[in-house]
Design an enzyme around this catalytic site. Structure first.
Site, PDB file in Angstrom:
ATOM      1  N   ASP A  45       0.910  -1.142   0.000  1.00 51.10           N
ATOM      2  CA  ASP A  45       0.000   0.000   0.000  1.00 51.10           C
ATOM      3  C   ASP A  45       0.945   1.187   0.000  1.00 51.10           C
ATOM      4  OD1 ASP A  45      -1.423   2.270   0.784  1.00 51.10           O
ATOM      5  OD2 ASP A  45      -2.968   1.048   1.725  1.00 51.10           O
ATOM      6  N   HIS A  46       1.119   1.815  -1.170  1.00 51.33           N
ATOM      7  CA  HIS A  46       2.238   2.761  -1.273  1.00 51.33           C
ATOM      8  C   HIS A  46       2.083   3.969  -0.353  1.00 51.33           C
ATOM      9  CE1 HIS A  46      -0.312   4.964  -4.158  1.00 51.33           C
ATOM     10  NE2 HIS A  46       0.486   5.991  -3.964  1.00 51.33           N
ATOM     11  N   HIS A  81      -5.689   2.919   1.088  1.00 55.82           N
ATOM     12  CA  HIS A  81      -4.985   4.120   1.551  1.00 55.82           C
ATOM     13  C   HIS A  81      -5.720   4.844   2.700  1.00 55.82           C
ATOM     14  CE1 HIS A  81      -2.871   3.239  -2.025  1.00 55.82           C
ATOM     15  NE2 HIS A  81      -3.524   4.022  -2.855  1.00 55.82           N
TER      16      HIS A  81
HETATM   17  C1  BG6 Z   1      -3.464   4.529  -6.501  1.00 52.23           C
HETATM   18  C2  BG6 Z   1      -4.826   4.562  -7.154  1.00 52.23           C
HETATM   19  O1  BG6 Z   1      -3.421   3.537  -5.527  1.00 52.23           O
HETATM   20  O2  BG6 Z   1      -3.185   5.784  -5.900  1.00 52.23           O
HETATM   21  C3  BG6 Z   1      -4.920   5.701  -8.153  1.00 52.23           C
HETATM   22  O3  BG6 Z   1      -5.079   3.333  -7.820  1.00 52.23           O
HETATM   23  C4  BG6 Z   1      -4.496   7.007  -7.519  1.00 52.23           C
HETATM   24  O4  BG6 Z   1      -6.241   5.806  -8.672  1.00 52.23           O
HETATM   25  C5  BG6 Z   1      -3.149   6.860  -6.827  1.00 52.23           C
HETATM   26  O5  BG6 Z   1      -4.419   7.992  -8.539  1.00 52.23           O
HETATM   27  C6  BG6 Z   1      -2.770   8.126  -6.076  1.00 52.23           C
HETATM   28  O6  BG6 Z   1      -1.498   7.998  -5.519  1.00 52.23           O
HETATM   29  P1  BG6 Z   1      -0.710   9.278  -5.002  1.00 52.23           P
HETATM   30  O7  BG6 Z   1       0.528   8.738  -4.394  1.00 52.23           O
HETATM   31  O8  BG6 Z   1      -0.471  10.138  -6.217  1.00 52.23           O
HETATM   32  O9  BG6 Z   1      -1.609   9.971  -4.027  1.00 52.23           O
END
Ligand code: BG6
Length: 504
Positions: A196-197, A259
């Site tokens: 989960d980045h 997230h």
């Molecule tokens: C991803 C989603 O997990 O996170 C995308 O699948 C989203 O839809 C993205 O745009 C957003 O990531 P960040 O790091 O730019 O907030």
């Protein structure tokens, strides 16, 4: 004790043992924009061992050199740290490519032989991580191949074998369980890393530092002082070319299940007994289990879908006009919900979550809204400009923390107005924050599972989302114009409870 000799000292740079990182789906967006640049950034920071090898796997008739040039160009274009050709030159000699499709036994035999060969040539001792940067529908096939060839078998390989799985981890609880079982059949539990980045973002990790390294906030961190919490993940972008994925998924499954619920868990969990991965996961799981849904889903949630409009001065088409979106799609591109947490600390405090695409700008934040003072010994007009005290954790952009409280306006009258005390990462520290993927790839190679949700957390998060999805079946999303802060119904949801969304 000399800190350089203290094995507990986590300030020492952590460098993985010699190993290989095998990336499935190496020609995809994630590999090109995040993984390969992240690997370069790690190398540039001196955090990779000389015996580190990247192995690309894709359905291409490529040589090692062809893949190396794709990796070079991707890394150069998207790297966070300054480009140094000599750093790349060192990595370039350690890049391999195996071409084939996922049903091609010979290609997987070749991959296995390649890893065996690296044992001698690069001293990787059988250590390898397999990164699944591929659609979930391909997981079973690749897992089967890894099992068939014995590539997932730590003992046979004489080193560690790990697997990294990207979200979405399932589509609902039954599919997530099936996927967990499938992965568990092939890899041992401790060798599975679910990404989960958001957990790789510095600002998200800082939530734990803020809460558990300071004494200032803890006494206020409960229903006695907190009125409500708002978690916002706003994006100005639309769905781009991802209609195939997004239209089956929608905002709740795409970003709330993972997230936003992870952010909620970090903000509300109890203090772990240590910073050990198992302890942190146990506390997160406990609070995820305590989440309650609105009694009336139609009153306590809002789904929206963007119409055409303007975002940041640019014309934007509506969701239904995006390429490959069915004309009658009812998928939500915006979702807001009111959750509760049934435990002693949080009972009665509403948690408002919202996430959407094509909103006015990109901002992710957690705002803790405090109750107003029980008594204000001022004239009503003196405090007209005073609102709730707020602690705002800015996840991105303008990473930092803002504390909002009232202060006297200079002059002869007693007028109190909201002001902000602003901590910004960019100003307070000289060291720039690593990218989320940079951090997470390094942790996989080191074997540190602290920032990776485990199967139980993922399954528990589906238990929150599934009943909502079920209640939404057959309902139409509320329209909002691209460039607006979501549908009016989301404002009304808060207004009914005497609150309003923070201007993020
Ligand atoms: C991803 C989603 O997990 O996170 C995308 O699948 C989203 O839809 C993205 O745009 C957003 O990531 P960040 O790091 O730019 O907030």
């Amino acid at each position: 004790m000399n800190p350089l000799r203290d094995p507990q000292d986590r300030r020492l740079p952590r460098i993985p043992e010699p190993c290989a990182l095998v990336i499935f789906g190496v020609t995809g967006d994630l590999a090109r924009k995040k993984l390969l640049p992240g690997i370069y950034d790690l190398a540039n920071r001196g955090l990779l061992p000389p015996g580190f090898v990247v192995v690309g796997f894709a359905r291409r008739d490529w040589s090692d050199g062809d893949f190396e040039s794709l990796a070079h160009d991707s890394a150069k274009e998207h790297a966070r740290t300054p480009w140094r050709e000599e750093v790349w030159a060192r990595l370039a000699g350690n890049i391999r490519f195996v071409g084939g499709s996922f049903d091609d036994d010979a290609a997987f035999d070749q991959l296995s032989a390649c890893l065996d060969g690296l044992r001698q040539s690069h001293g990787i001792h059988g250590n390898a991580a397999f990164y699944f940067s591929i659609p979930p529908s391909s997981f079973p096939q690749v897992l089967k191949q890894l099992a068939r060839t014995g590539m997932a078998d730590n003992e046979r390989c004489g080193g560690w074998r790990r697997v990294v799985v990207e979200k979405p981890f399932g589509y609902d609880l039954p599919s997530a369980k099936a996927l967990n079982d499938l992965v568990d059949d092939v890899f041992t539990r401790d060798d599975v890393f679910r990404i989960d980045h958001y957990l790789g973002k510095e600002t998200v990790q800082n939530i734990m530092a803020l809460r558990f390294a300071n004494n200032l906030f803890e006494p206020l961190w409960n229903s006695k002082y907190v009125d409500s919490v708002q978690i916002t993940m706003a994006e100005d972008v639309g769905i781009g070319s991802r209609a195939g994925f997004y239209d089956d998924t929608g905002a709740a499954r795409d970003v709330v299940q993972n997230h936003l619920l992870q952010l909620l868990a970090l903000v509300t969990m109890e203090e772990p007994t240590s910073f050990d991965a198992a302890e942190i996961r146990a506390e997160k799981l406990k609070v995820l289990r305590a989440i309650s849904l609105p009694a009336d889903v139609s009153a306590g949630t809002v789904r929206g879908q963007y119409l055409k409009g303007w975002v940041a001065g640019q014309r934007a088409v509506g969701y239904l006009e995006e390429p490959n979106v069915p004309a009658d799609s009812t998928t939500e591109t915006y979702v807001a919900m009111r959750l509760g947490i049934q435990n002693r600390r949080w009972a009665g405090v509403p948690f408002y979550l919202r996430a959407g695409k094509r909103l006015p700008r990109r901002v992710t934040e957690v705002a803790v809204m405090f109750k107003t003072a029980p008594h204000l010994p001022f004239n009503r007009t003196d405090v007209e400009m005073l609102s709730h005290n707020q602690l705002v954790i800015r996840v991105q952009p303008d990473e930092g923390v803002v504390l909002k409280f009232g202060a006297k306006v200079p002059g002869t009258t007693m007028e109190v107005r909201d002001i902000a005390m602003d901590f910004q990462y960019g100003e307070a520290f000289t060291e720039a924050s690593p990218e989320a993927y940079e951090r997470l790839v390094l942790d996989v190679l080191i074997g540190d599972r602290t920032l990776f949700p485990d199967a139980a957390e993922v399954e528990q998060s589906w238990r929150v989302i599934d009943p909502l999805e079920e209640a939404w079946q057959g309902t139409q999303p509320e329209p909002y114009r691209a460039g607006e802060w979501g549908p009016r119904a989301a404002d009304e949801m808060l207004a009914r409870e005497g609150r309003s969304w923070r201007r993020a």
